[in-house]
Design a protein around this motif. Structure first.
Motif, mmCIF file in Angstrom:
data_model
loop_
_atom_site.group_PDB
_atom_site.id
_atom_site.type_symbol
_atom_site.label_atom_id
_atom_site.label_comp_id
_atom_site.label_asym_id
_atom_site.label_seq_id
_atom_site.Cartn_x
_atom_site.Cartn_y
_atom_site.Cartn_z
ATOM 1 N N ILE A 158 20.744 49.237 46.444
ATOM 2 C CA ILE A 158 20.644 48.068 45.563
ATOM 3 C C ILE A 158 20.066 46.880 46.322
ATOM 4 O O ILE A 158 19.273 46.110 45.782
ATOM 5 N N GLU A 159 20.412 46.757 47.604
ATOM 6 C CA GLU A 159 19.801 45.703 48.430
ATOM 7 C C GLU A 159 18.286 45.886 48.470
ATOM 8 O O GLU A 159 17.525 44.935 48.347
ATOM 9 N N LYS A 160 17.897 47.132 48.646
ATOM 10 C CA LYS A 160 16.464 47.423 48.717
ATOM 11 C C LYS A 160 15.768 47.083 47.403
ATOM 12 O O LYS A 160 14.699 46.495 47.386
ATOM 13 N N LEU A 161 16.394 47.473 46.302
ATOM 14 C CA LEU A 161 15.769 47.285 44.993
ATOM 15 C C LEU A 161 15.708 45.823 44.568
ATOM 16 O O LEU A 161 14.803 45.415 43.847
ATOM 17 N N THR A 162 16.708 45.035 44.991
ATOM 18 C CA THR A 162 16.791 43.660 44.493
ATOM 19 C C THR A 162 16.392 42.621 45.532
ATOM 20 O O THR A 162 16.123 41.477 45.178
ATOM 21 N N GLY A 163 16.415 43.004 46.802
ATOM 22 C CA GLY A 163 16.152 42.033 47.859
ATOM 23 C C GLY A 163 17.299 41.058 48.057
ATOM 24 O O GLY A 163 17.170 40.070 48.770
ATOM 25 N N LYS A 164 18.435 41.314 47.405
ATOM 26 C CA LYS A 164 19.593 40.426 47.544
ATOM 27 C C LYS A 164 20.636 41.089 48.448
ATOM 28 O O LYS A 164 20.787 42.305 48.416
ATOM 29 N N PRO A 165 21.350 40.277 49.215
ATOM 30 C CA PRO A 165 22.306 40.863 50.163
ATOM 31 C C PRO A 165 23.550 41.419 49.473
ATOM 32 O O PRO A 165 24.002 40.895 48.468
ATOM 33 N N GLY A 166 24.074 42.470 50.036
ATOM 34 C CA GLY A 166 25.309 43.056 49.532
ATOM 35 C C GLY A 166 26.458 42.762 50.484
ATOM 36 O O GLY A 166 26.240 42.382 51.631
ATOM 37 N N ALA A 167 27.666 42.926 49.997
ATOM 38 C CA ALA A 167 28.833 42.779 50.880
ATOM 39 C C ALA A 167 29.876 43.804 50.483
ATOM 40 O O ALA A 167 29.883 44.285 49.349
ATOM 41 N N PHE A 168 30.730 44.111 51.415
ATOM 42 C CA PHE A 168 31.658 45.228 51.249
ATOM 43 C C PHE A 168 33.066 44.808 51.648
ATOM 44 O O PHE A 168 33.269 44.352 52.769
ATOM 45 N N ILE A 169 34.011 44.920 50.748
ATOM 46 C CA ILE A 169 35.405 44.667 51.127
ATOM 47 C C ILE A 169 36.238 45.882 50.725
ATOM 48 O O ILE A 169 35.812 46.674 49.885
ATOM 49 N N GLU A 170 37.397 46.017 51.316
ATOM 50 C CA GLU A 170 38.224 47.180 51.022
ATOM 51 C C GLU A 170 39.643 46.776 50.635
ATOM 52 O O GLU A 170 40.281 46.017 51.350
ATOM 53 N N THR A 171 40.094 47.278 49.507
ATOM 54 C CA THR A 171 41.483 47.053 49.086
ATOM 55 C C THR A 171 41.965 48.328 48.390
ATOM 56 O O THR A 171 41.331 49.371 48.500
ATOM 57 N N ASP A 172 43.093 48.219 47.702
ATOM 58 C CA ASP A 172 43.544 49.373 46.921
ATOM 59 C C ASP A 172 43.924 48.911 45.525
ATOM 60 O O ASP A 172 44.011 47.715 45.252
ATOM 61 N N LEU A 173 44.190 49.862 44.641
ATOM 62 C CA LEU A 173 44.547 49.537 43.268
ATOM 63 C C LEU A 173 45.934 48.916 43.191
ATOM 64 O O LEU A 173 46.081 47.736 42.894
ATOM 65 N N VAL A 174 46.951 49.720 43.472
ATOM 66 C CA VAL A 174 48.315 49.251 43.229
ATOM 67 C C VAL A 174 49.218 49.402 44.450
ATOM 68 O O VAL A 174 50.434 49.340 44.324
ATOM 69 N N ASP A 175 48.629 49.630 45.616
ATOM 70 C CA ASP A 175 49.434 49.746 46.822
ATOM 71 C C ASP A 175 49.383 48.438 47.603
ATOM 72 O O ASP A 175 48.355 48.106 48.180
ATOM 73 N N PRO A 176 50.478 47.688 47.591
ATOM 74 C CA PRO A 176 50.448 46.363 48.247
ATOM 75 C C PRO A 176 50.169 46.465 49.740
ATOM 76 O O PRO A 176 49.724 45.495 50.344
ATOM 77 N N ARG A 177 50.388 47.632 50.343
ATOM 78 C CA ARG A 177 50.145 47.774 51.784
ATOM 79 C C ARG A 177 48.666 47.695 52.118
ATOM 80 O O ARG A 177 48.288 47.506 53.262
ATOM 81 N N TYR A 178 47.827 47.888 51.117
ATOM 82 C CA TYR A 178 46.396 47.902 51.389
ATOM 83 C C TYR A 178 45.665 46.660 50.894
ATOM 84 O O TYR A 178 44.511 46.721 50.535
ATOM 85 N N PHE A 179 46.366 45.554 50.854
ATOM 86 C CA PHE A 179 45.654 44.315 50.552
ATOM 87 C C PHE A 179 45.880 43.348 51.698
ATOM 88 O O PHE A 179 46.971 42.819 51.873
ATOM 89 N N SER A 180 44.858 43.148 52.503
ATOM 90 C CA SER A 180 44.964 42.230 53.621
ATOM 91 C C SER A 180 44.183 40.970 53.268
ATOM 92 O O SER A 180 42.961 40.924 53.364
ATOM 93 N N ALA A 181 44.929 39.952 52.821
ATOM 94 C CA ALA A 181 44.292 38.738 52.290
ATOM 95 C C ALA A 181 43.377 38.096 53.330
ATOM 96 O O ALA A 181 42.253 37.712 53.014
ATOM 97 N N ALA A 182 43.843 37.990 54.569
ATOM 98 C CA ALA A 182 43.062 37.304 55.601
ATOM 99 C C ALA A 182 41.733 38.025 55.827
ATOM 100 O O ALA A 182 40.681 37.401 55.919
#
Lengths: 431, 391, 433
Positions: free
Chosen positions: A380-404
């Protein structure tokens, strides 16, 4: 008990939706209706309505529990009973809830389902999820296998297969459970209503092309898409809801307002994003705040297509071809589409909604969404020339959300967009 | 034909196993101009049709324990299993450049989406996501599956530039019937005298079948059985286990060796199910597509990626394996982050618990390095089974 | 004069870079991050100003006539002055604590013991800062602390006092000292005292005492106006800065690396907490970045964990690994599992150096994945962060870059630790102009 704080600003459509959701939970827990559990993507609400069967959606229950901060305990409970830490947390939140009394958000116990409608649509986990529930409830379970649209198109073989399954397996099971004979004209009527609400839904989705966008199509979007993707598609209530929503959005456009947030209208729209992937539910408000605080609005997202895709190839439920249109609905679900199609869809969104770039919220639980997202981002970066970004979390597992962690990446991304804009305007930033 | 020593056969297989450039398959392709190779991933594809097209079906089972994955990690998050990233690494580093097409069976969302990555990254290759039915009635799932097989046949015809006749498919079915027959004989032989057919040897023998032309593989198994029978080895006081892992991502060879070293004879397993997925010989006359379809619907193995229509039948393939092979217990070895294996496991465990059959569970990745905990766990399991059965 | 300062608040150290209107770096400052980020920022800023004054003084003196010798001696004597002044304050603070409830009963003997300790350190101080003397750290806390521990143990024993009590007094006092920031006046006085000492020590100068003093006074009289300050780094959100003065460390790192090596297009930064792969354009603008995901494997912390596991110092890892004859394959990318795998390998009798070489390869393999994820290496490559000082890590990196991307220029700056602060200063310059 409720997650919503006193200071949350709610519109009339939101209040209406809240009422609709609680009414559905009352219907499910009333004991007066047969209950089917099924999944959001490609769900067959109109068909269930033909048999007066109440529609219970375990994914929605998991979300409700996450927003009420209960999912963490449920997941731990499921892991204690032998489920791996590695697998989908929707499943574990559901199984944990079952083990802890199966209490619905309205405080009443869920009845055991009368049937499990295993609509195997765009997610492998669904298959195992309902095998696990079947082991518990020992109720009739009907598989609706939706083939994967691997080559980016629906074939006759796929559609015929689904229609045959509907005729030979799904409908007979529903008739048997409900004691109601299938009436195709009743289905046609519901589908007509679906299409009506769907027209307003699509209108809504497209309004974020405005600058500023009057709505947020991810965080706000999950509310807007609620009725169409759950137990209300095909009802008059949904038509009323989307009409009201349309009026509200039109009003916002007329007033030139920025997107609505739980703390009121955004004062300024600084960044426009397209988002891929489901949101995190355990810290939904905190997550959203990171965006609107920095002036970021989501103008399009794949998650608002998770139940079904209406804008990309203009699908509407069709009363003239009822079973075929149900088949096409299932086949067109976002996660049932191949990666090249998903790339095309998002790249078109970035261009058509004049977004600054694509943000991927990669969800640990959901391989259907997540596997391949890094390749999608590069494409998509290639097609649009716009930068992408990637973050990782989970749906409903509070252990996998690192706010900082999430915040750090978002900040870097927004500043990168800033820097690029400045560089675009003036000659150079550094010597 | 004079018997080769076991060691020589095993060394030959080990060489194929370790060679991530697939030299044997390259040699086959280079031997005649116009030959084509079709890669496939676990668990099941109808190799008969590829064979009938005159092409070589090549099993792609990841990068193994020793390959360093550098670029593959750039394609996958840390919470996704290892096989897709090592498979991508193989492709990016040119090790699959001779492969003309890839088949991705419908076993999970990760492998499913890998088909899309292939479509995006290797546009000049034939890519086939192979959807198998989850409905097992002739007039529903059967019709769908027969059409899928026909689409596959047409795709390969286009790729190969020639028609694939029913006679050719029927011939290929016969070839694979024979291969499956010998696979089953190897498994029978091992179950009868596991000390004469160590699990690692059987594993390597089956892995060779992922690369070699099927006819050669069949011959190799014949040679092995002859040689193994001619070289009896000492019997040890081991317990007998069935190894279950829904094996798509492969266990390190060391893991298999460790289990046996720790006192567990593996008398059955579900590695490389493609070699014995169809449980009965497929008829070699009539409409081959319908025959293959019916065999899939009515006589195929059970695995986590396949829906079990009847609650009562859930786990029956495993229970039958325990009965038939005389296993004392089950070792579940699931690949980390494997949805099918890990979500299925609690249900399998419930079946065993209801019957009082002992089991243990462990997790691995294809490149797991430490075997000490696995040896300890398996050793304790073997000891407890021996104590339990002698009391 | 107008100055532009970038402050990089890291988890262990805080760095500042001060530049002038022409983007010339005048000074760099570093301090330990302590528990108080605000103070750490101020101290590093003051340190960068001190370094700037040295630069300006050097410019004023010109070259030749023994100027280099004088500057080196001044630096040494200034540090001595600074040390003595802080030591004085530490001593006074310790005495004040003796009136506390806890120490009241032992006040007399404690005071006597402390006096002995501080007197000894004061006498030792010139040796600590003698020409050519090596110091393990430049931070007051480290130097004074280690001397204090050494002396307090023996002095306390002789006086029949428990070591713990003395340590307790020290611990309380050092926190107070560390939360102080030297004023410009104090710094000026220390510099002038230092100069007086240096003029007495350095022989054969062509510069007269009066000229030197006049030049230094003129430098000290010049105001270093903080025209614009930009904060970055992990602790940036805790800085009492307005939002527009804060930049993400990724942008600062990219720009900083560009300032150091203008042809850089790819930056790898391996810090204690995370690993970043950054792609920049010809102007140092970040066009893509990737960080390690939730999993900490491949960060500096991984090496710290291994060092703990093997019970050796972090800085010893690289040199030991360099002695390896081969790299043992370490498969676990998980920090915790790597520890277990390491014990497994050791138990099997494998060579320690080979295992360590394997671990360095494992960490760099992870870094390579992040680089690959960010877009790979196409042109010049710059490696920054604490791990860039580890020769074994650098060796593996060079090898892997070569294997995967061919012959590429790899830059590693001795000032690499200041990369983020340098980028910050440059942002400050752009914003303030």
């Amino acid at each position: 008990m409720n997650n919503s704080n006193q200071d949350v600003i709610k519109s009339n459509s939101q209040l209406l939706q809240k009422e609709m959701i609680s009414r559905n939970y009352d219907r499910i827990t009333s004991g007066q209706f047969k209950v089917s559990s099924t999944f959001v993507p490609g769900n067959l609400n109109e068909l269930l309505m033909c048999f007066d069967i109440a529609n219970n959606l375990p994914e929605i229950n998991a979300i409700q529990n996450a927003m009420r901060k209960k999912s963490g305990d449920f997941i731990t409970e499921a892991e204690r009973s032998g489920h791996s830490e590695d697998v989908c947390t929707y499943v574990k939140a559901d199984i944990g809830m079952m083990e802890k009394g199966n209490i619905a958000p309205n405080g009443k116990p869920f009845p055991d389902p009368d049937m499990l409608l295993l609509s195997y649509t765009g997610c492998f986990t669904f298959l195992k999820w309902f095998e696990l529930l079947r082991e518990q409830y020992k109720c009739p379970t009907v598989m609706l296998h939706v083939p994967y649209a691997a080559d980016g198109k629906v074939t006759k073989n796929m559609r015929d297969y689904i229609v045959t399954q509907l005729k030979e397996e799904v409908i007979p099971t529903m008739e048997k459970i409900s004691g109601i004979k299938f009436d195709i004209d009743r289905l046609r009527e519901y589908l007509r209503k679906s299409a009506q609400a769907e027209n307003d839904l699509v209108w809504m989705l497209e309004q974020s092309k405005h600058k500023p966008s009057p709505i947020d199509c991810y965080f706000g979007g999950v509310y807007y898409m609620g009725p169409i993707f759950t137990a209300f598609r095909g009802t008059d209530e949904a038509i009323v809801y989307y009409k009201l929503l349309r009026e509200e959005i039109q009003q916002r456009i007329d007033l030139g307002l920025c997107a609505q947030t739980p703390e009121g209208d955004m004062s300024e729209e600084k960044y426009r994003l397209v988002v891929e992937g489901p949101p995190n539910w355990t810290s939904f408000r905190e997550f959203w705040k990171m965006f609107y605080e920095m002036g970021a609005v989501v103008v399009a997202s794949s998650y608002t297509k998770v139940g079904g895709v209406y804008d990309y190839d203009n699908f509407r439920h069709d009363p003239d071809h009822p079973l075929e249109s149900l088949a096409d609905y299932c086949l067109g679900v976002y996660t049932n589409r191949n990666l090249p199609t998903r790339v095309d869809m998002l790249a078109r969104n970035v261009k058509e909604y004049e977004a600054d770039g694509l943000l991927i919220n990669s969800i640990k639980s959901c391989n259907s969404f997540s596997a391949g997202q890094l390749v999608m981002m590069r494409e998509i970066e290639k097609l649009t020339g716009k930068p992408g970004a990637f973050i990782e979390t989970d749906l409903v597992d509070p252990r996998y959300f690192s706010a900082a962690n999430v915040k750090n990446r978002l900040e870097s991304y927004f500043q990168m967009i800033d820097q690029k804009r400045r560089a675009g305007g003036s000659a150079t930033v550094a010597v | 034909m004079s018997a080769k020593p076991v060691e020589k056969i095993v060394d030959f297989c080990q060489g194929i196993f370790e060679d991530i450039t697939f030299a044997k398959a390259r040699q086959w392709k280079d031997a005649q101009p116009g030959r084509k190779v079709i890669g496939y991933m676990p668990v099941y594809v109808p190799r008969e049709i590829i064979h009938a097209a005159g092409m070589l079906p090549l099993g792609i089972l990841g990068g193994g324990a020793d390959m360093e994955v550098i670029h593959g990690d750039a394609y996958y998050q840390s919470y996704i299993c290892r096989i897709p990233r090592s498979t991508i690494e193989l492709a990016i580093t040119g090790k699959l450049d001779f492969v003309d097409g890839m088949m991705f069976p419908s076993i999970c969302d990760v492998i499913r989406n890998l088909s899309g990555i292939w479509q995006i990254m290797f546009k000049d290759k034939y890519v086939r996501y192979f959807d198998a039915p989850q409905n097992f009635k002739d007039e529903i799932g059967g019709v769908f599956y027969s059409n899928e097989l026909r689409e596959l046949k047409e795709g390969l015809e286009k790729l190969g530039g020639r028609e694939i006749t029913d006679a050719q498919i029927n011939n290929s079915i016969a070839v694979y019937n024979e291969n499956r027959d010998w696979v089953n004989r190897v498994y029978d032989f091992r179950a009868a005298t596991p000390w004469n057919a160590p699990a690692a040897e059987v594993y390597l023998l089956m892995r060779a079948g992922m690369v070699l032309p099927v006819e050669e593989h069949t011959q190799l198994m014949k040679d092995y059985l002859e040689a193994a029978a001619a070289e009896p080895r000492p019997m040890r006081d081991n317990c007998r286990v069935t190894l279950i892992g829904t094996f798509c991502e492969q266990p390190p060879l060391n893991l298999i060796k460790s289990l046996e070293m720790a006192g567990c004879y593996i008398v059955d397993d579900d590695t490389m199910l493609v070699t014995r997925w169809l449980l009965e010989a497929v008829p070699t006359d009539g409409d081959p597509i319908d025959n293959l379809s019916k065999a899939f619907l009515h006589h195929s193995a059970e695995t986590a990626a396949k829906y079990e229509v009847n609650l009562e039948e859930k786990g029956s393939y495993m229970l039958e394996s325990i009965r038939k092979r005389g296993a004392d217990g089950v070792i579940f070895a699931a690949p980390s982050f494997c949805d099918p294996a890990l979500l299925d496991q609690p249900m399998m465990v419930h079946r065993l618990e209801a019957l009082g059959i002992p089991y243990i569970t462990m997790q691995y990745a294809e490149n797991s390095g430490q075997m000490q905990p696995i040896r300890e766990q398996a050793g304790t399991f073997a000891d407890s089974i021996k104590l339990w059965s002698s009391s | 004069m107008r100055t532009f300062i970038g402050i990089d608040l890291g988890s262990t150290t805080t760095k500042a870079v001060l530049m002038d209107e022409n983007r010339q770096v005048l000074g760099r400052g570093i301090t330990n991050s302590r528990s108080n980020y605000d103070v750490a920022a101020k101290v590093s800023k003051q340190e960068s100003k001190i370094a700037a004054r040295f630069t300006l003084f050097k410019n004023a003196l010109g070259s030749g006539g023994g100027a280099e010798l004088l500057l080196a001696d001044l630096e040494r004597n200034f540090r001595l002055e600074q040390f003595l002044s802080e030591l004085n304050q530490l001593e006074a603070t310790c005495y004040r604590y003796l009136d506390h409830e806890r120490f009241k009963d032992l006040k007399g003997p404690l005071r006597e013991a402390l006096e002995t300790v501080f007197k000894t350190i004061t006498v030792e101080a010139p040796t600590i800062y003698a020409p050519g003397a090596e110091r393990k750290s430049d931070f007051f806390r480290d130097i004074a602390g280690s001397r204090f521990m050494n002396l307090a143990e023996s002095v306390g024993k002789q006086a029949g006092l428990s070591f713990d009590v003395l340590l307790n007094v020290y611990d309380k006092s050092i926190i107070d000292i560390e939360s102080q920031v030297s004023s410009d006046e104090t710094v000026s006085a220390q510099l002038l005292n230092g100069l007086a000492r240096a003029m007495g020590e350095v022989a054969g100068l062509d510069i007269s005492k009066a000229d030197a003093q006049k030049a230094l006074e003129s430098v000290l009289g010049q105001e270093l106006e903080e025209t614009y300050v930009v904060g970055t780094g992990y602790g940036r959100v805790r800085l009492p800065f307005p939002k527009e003065h804060i930049r993400s460390e990724i942008l600062c790192h990219g720009l900083g690396a560009h300032m150091m090596f203008p042809r850089t297009r790819t930056v790898l930064d391996i810090g204690g907490q995370d690993t970043k792969g950054i792609q920049v354009d010809e102007n140092g603008i970040v066009v893509n970045f990737q960080m390690n995901d939730r999993c900490a494997a491949g960060c500096g912390r991984y090496l710290g964990y291994i060092a703990d596991e093997m019970n050796i110092g972090l800085h010893e890892l690289g040199p030991i690994a360099m002695k390896a004859t081969k790299a043992t394959r370490i498969n676990s990318t998980c920090t915790v599992f790597a520890g277990a795998e390491l014990r497994d390998r050791m138990a099997m009798g494998e060579n320690r150096a080979d295992i360590l070489a394997g671990l360095h390869r494992a960490i760099m393999l992870r870094a390579m994945s992040i680089i690959s994820r960010s877009g790979g290496v196409t042109e010049e490559f710059t490696f920054t962060g604490g791990v860039a000082k580890n020769e074994a890590a650098v060796k593996e990196l060079r090898q892997l870059i070569f294997e995967n991307y061919g012959e590429k220029t790899i830059n590693i700056s001795a000032e690499s630790i200041y990369t983020g602060a340098l980028g910050g200063a440059s942002f400050a310059h752009s914003a303030g102009n």
